[in-house]
Design a protein around this motif. Structure first.
Motif, PDB file in Angstrom:
ATOM      1  N   ASN A  75       0.817  -1.221   0.000  1.00  0.00           N
ATOM      2  CA  ASN A  75       0.000   0.000   0.000  1.00  0.00           C
ATOM      3  C   ASN A  75       0.854   1.277   0.000  1.00  0.00           C
ATOM      4  OD1 ASN A  75      -2.603   0.965  -0.262  1.00  0.00           O
ATOM      5  ND2 ASN A  75      -2.803   1.354   1.927  1.00  0.00           N
ATOM      6  N   ILE A  76       1.929   1.254  -0.786  1.00  0.00           N
ATOM      7  CA  ILE A  76       2.831   2.404  -0.915  1.00  0.00           C
ATOM      8  C   ILE A  76       2.635   3.000  -2.306  1.00  0.00           C
ATOM      9  CG2 ILE A  76       5.225   3.200  -0.908  1.00  0.00           C
ATOM     10  CD1 ILE A  76       5.849   0.688   0.831  1.00  0.00           C
ATOM     11  N   PRO A  77       1.970   4.151  -2.413  1.00  0.00           N
ATOM     12  CA  PRO A  77       1.751   4.765  -3.731  1.00  0.00           C
ATOM     13  C   PRO A  77       3.071   5.187  -4.378  1.00  0.00           C
ATOM     14  CG  PRO A  77       0.326   5.754  -2.076  1.00  0.00           C
ATOM     15  CD  PRO A  77       1.330   4.909  -1.350  1.00  0.00           C
ATOM     16  N   PHE A  78       3.094   5.178  -5.701  1.00  0.00           N
ATOM     17  CA  PHE A  78       4.294   5.558  -6.449  1.00  0.00           C
ATOM     18  C   PHE A  78       3.882   6.332  -7.686  1.00  0.00           C
ATOM     19  CE2 PHE A  78       2.942   1.299  -7.496  1.00  0.00           C
ATOM     20  CZ  PHE A  78       2.883   1.297  -8.875  1.00  0.00           C
ATOM     21  N   ASP A  79       4.869   6.935  -8.347  1.00  0.00           N
ATOM     22  CA  ASP A  79       4.639   7.740  -9.545  1.00  0.00           C
ATOM     23  C   ASP A  79       5.188   7.012 -10.770  1.00  0.00           C
ATOM     24  OD1 ASP A  79       3.875   9.605  -7.644  1.00  0.00           O
ATOM     25  OD2 ASP A  79       5.682  10.811  -7.838  1.00  0.00           O
ATOM     26  N   ILE A  80       4.530   7.240 -11.911  1.00  0.00           N
ATOM     27  CA  ILE A  80       5.014   6.676 -13.170  1.00  0.00           C
ATOM     28  C   ILE A  80       4.885   7.707 -14.278  1.00  0.00           C
ATOM     29  CG2 ILE A  80       4.492   4.267 -12.622  1.00  0.00           C
ATOM     30  CD1 ILE A  80       1.977   4.550 -14.400  1.00  0.00           C
ATOM     31  N   GLU A  81       5.631   7.493 -15.338  1.00  0.00           N
ATOM     32  CA  GLU A  81       5.477   8.245 -16.586  1.00  0.00           C
ATOM     33  C   GLU A  81       5.417   7.224 -17.708  1.00  0.00           C
ATOM     34  OE1 GLU A  81       8.293  11.349 -17.402  1.00  0.00           O
ATOM     35  OE2 GLU A  81       8.230  12.071 -15.349  1.00  0.00           O
ATOM     36  N   PHE A  82       4.504   7.433 -18.637  1.00  0.00           N
ATOM     37  CA  PHE A  82       4.372   6.532 -19.771  1.00  0.00           C
ATOM     38  C   PHE A  82       3.898   7.312 -20.982  1.00  0.00           C
ATOM     39  CE2 PHE A  82       0.404   6.488 -17.454  1.00  0.00           C
ATOM     40  CZ  PHE A  82      -0.566   6.582 -18.439  1.00  0.00           C
ATOM     41  N   ILE A  83       4.105   6.718 -22.124  1.00  0.00           N
ATOM     42  CA  ILE A  83       3.621   7.314 -23.363  1.00  0.00           C
ATOM     43  C   ILE A  83       2.216   6.777 -23.589  1.00  0.00           C
ATOM     44  CG2 ILE A  83       3.970   7.498 -25.857  1.00  0.00           C
ATOM     45  CD1 ILE A  83       6.980   7.082 -25.291  1.00  0.00           C
ATOM     46  N   SER A  84       1.282   7.684 -23.767  1.00  0.00           N
ATOM     47  CA  SER A  84      -0.094   7.249 -23.989  1.00  0.00           C
ATOM     48  C   SER A  84      -0.247   6.729 -25.418  1.00  0.00           C
ATOM     49  CB  SER A  84      -1.065   8.396 -23.722  1.00  0.00           C
ATOM     50  OG  SER A  84      -0.900   9.413 -24.684  1.00  0.00           O
ATOM     51  N   TYR A  85      -1.369   6.123 -25.664  1.00  0.00           N
ATOM     52  CA  TYR A  85      -1.621   5.539 -26.978  1.00  0.00           C
ATOM     53  C   TYR A  85      -1.597   6.594 -28.082  1.00  0.00           C
ATOM     54  CZ  TYR A  85      -3.305   1.755 -29.925  1.00  0.00           C
ATOM     55  OH  TYR A  85      -3.415   0.786 -30.872  1.00  0.00           O
ATOM     56  N   ASN A  86      -1.918   7.864 -27.731  1.00  0.00           N
ATOM     57  CA  ASN A  86      -1.881   8.944 -28.732  1.00  0.00           C
ATOM     58  C   ASN A  86      -0.534   9.681 -28.714  1.00  0.00           C
ATOM     59  OD1 ASN A  86      -2.061  10.456 -26.436  1.00  0.00           O
ATOM     60  ND2 ASN A  86      -3.989  11.436 -26.937  1.00  0.00           N
ATOM     61  N   GLU A  87       0.503   9.029 -28.160  1.00  0.00           N
ATOM     62  CA  GLU A  87       1.897   9.483 -28.192  1.00  0.00           C
ATOM     63  C   GLU A  87       2.195  10.688 -27.313  1.00  0.00           C
ATOM     64  OE1 GLU A  87       3.251   9.845 -32.217  1.00  0.00           O
ATOM     65  OE2 GLU A  87       2.706   7.797 -32.702  1.00  0.00           O
ATOM     66  N   ARG A  88       1.400  10.945 -26.305  1.00  0.00           N
ATOM     67  CA  ARG A  88       1.692  12.004 -25.335  1.00  0.00           C
ATOM     68  C   ARG A  88       2.341  11.386 -24.102  1.00  0.00           C
ATOM     69  NH1 ARG A  88      -4.051  14.755 -25.597  1.00  0.00           N
ATOM     70  NH2 ARG A  88      -3.780  15.999 -27.467  1.00  0.00           N
ATOM     71  N   LEU A  89       3.277  12.128 -23.508  1.00  0.00           N
ATOM     72  CA  LEU A  89       3.886  11.683 -22.262  1.00  0.00           C
ATOM     73  C   LEU A  89       2.929  12.012 -21.132  1.00  0.00           C
ATOM     74  CD1 LEU A  89       6.382  10.460 -20.904  1.00  0.00           C
ATOM     75  CD2 LEU A  89       7.232  12.780 -20.595  1.00  0.00           C
ATOM     76  N   LYS A  90       2.550  10.999 -20.365  1.00  0.00           N
ATOM     77  CA  LYS A  90       1.623  11.191 -19.255  1.00  0.00           C
ATOM     78  C   LYS A  90       2.339  10.901 -17.956  1.00  0.00           C
ATOM     79  CE  LYS A  90      -2.562  10.616 -19.393  1.00  0.00           C
ATOM     80  NZ  LYS A  90      -3.952  10.226 -19.332  1.00  0.00           N
ATOM     81  N   LYS A  91       2.042  11.699 -16.940  1.00  0.00           N
ATOM     82  CA  LYS A  91       2.574  11.490 -15.598  1.00  0.00           C
ATOM     83  C   LYS A  91       1.416  11.176 -14.679  1.00  0.00           C
ATOM     84  CE  LYS A  91       6.342  14.759 -16.213  1.00  0.00           C
ATOM     85  NZ  LYS A  91       7.037  15.925 -15.680  1.00  0.00           N
ATOM     86  N   GLU A  92       1.585  10.143 -13.898  1.00  0.00           N
ATOM     87  CA  GLU A  92       0.590   9.769 -12.902  1.00  0.00           C
ATOM     88  C   GLU A  92       1.290   9.732 -11.553  1.00  0.00           C
ATOM     89  OE1 GLU A  92      -2.590   9.442 -13.135  1.00  0.00           O
ATOM     90  OE2 GLU A  92      -2.954   9.113 -15.263  1.00  0.00           O
ATOM     91  N   THR A  93       0.672  10.335 -10.560  1.00  0.00           N
ATOM     92  CA  THR A  93       1.266  10.372  -9.227  1.00  0.00           C
ATOM     93  C   THR A  93       0.374   9.630  -8.242  1.00  0.00           C
ATOM     94  OG1 THR A  93       0.218  12.477  -8.720  1.00  0.00           O
ATOM     95  CG2 THR A  93       2.423  12.573  -9.645  1.00  0.00           C
ATOM     96  N   LYS A  94       1.012   9.079  -7.259  1.00  0.00           N
ATOM     97  CA  LYS A  94       0.333   8.377  -6.173  1.00  0.00           C
ATOM     98  C   LYS A  94      -0.644   7.331  -6.677  1.00  0.00           C
ATOM     99  CE  LYS A  94       0.928  12.248  -3.080  1.00  0.00           C
ATOM    100  NZ  LYS A  94       0.307  13.280  -2.287  1.00  0.00           N
ATOM    101  N   ILE A  95      -0.089   6.318  -7.339  1.00  0.00           N
ATOM    102  CA  ILE A  95      -0.922   5.237  -7.869  1.00  0.00           C
ATOM    103  C   ILE A  95      -0.588   3.910  -7.195  1.00  0.00           C
ATOM    104  CG2 ILE A  95      -1.084   6.397 -10.104  1.00  0.00           C
ATOM    105  CD1 ILE A  95       0.696   4.020 -11.160  1.00  0.00           C
ATOM    106  N   LEU A  96      -1.506   2.980  -7.298  1.00  0.00           N
ATOM    107  CA  LEU A  96      -1.307   1.596  -6.870  1.00  0.00           C
ATOM    108  C   LEU A  96      -1.805   0.687  -7.989  1.00  0.00           C
ATOM    109  CD1 LEU A  96      -2.745   1.767  -3.250  1.00  0.00           C
ATOM    110  CD2 LEU A  96      -0.338   1.632  -3.882  1.00  0.00           C
TER     111      LEU A  96
END
Length: 78
Positions: A11-32
């Motif tokens: 139960n430790i949230p973390f951050d990620i960055e990924f390329i979305s399907y439409n080729e944009r860089l997306k950042k997500e914070t505090k996810i599980l």
């Protein structure tokens, strides 16, 4: 993937960055991570990752091959 699973299990949230399907860089914070599709539900069960935005309780997904960062660590494919 193991690190993200380990953090989520504890139960430790973390951050990620990924390329979305439409080729944009997306950042997500505090996810599980959340349980994803089973083999009998989708042919993409092994590359489509489900996660929860802990601040809004929204469930979302990203394609594992498009993951660029986990926290501050750059992902490299070998």
């Amino acid at each position: 993937m193991e690190t993200m699973r380990h953090l989520s299990e504890h139960n430790i949230p973390f951050d990620i960055e990924f390329i979305s399907y439409n080729e944009r860089l997306k950042k997500e914070t505090k996810i599980l991570l959340m349980p994803g599709y089973r083999r009998n539900q989708s042919s993409k069960h092994d590359i489509l990752v489900s996660y929860l935005r802990t601040e809004t309780n929204e469930r979302r997904q990203f394609y594992l091959p498009l993951l660029m960062k986990l926290g501050e660590f750059q992902i490299q494919i070998m």
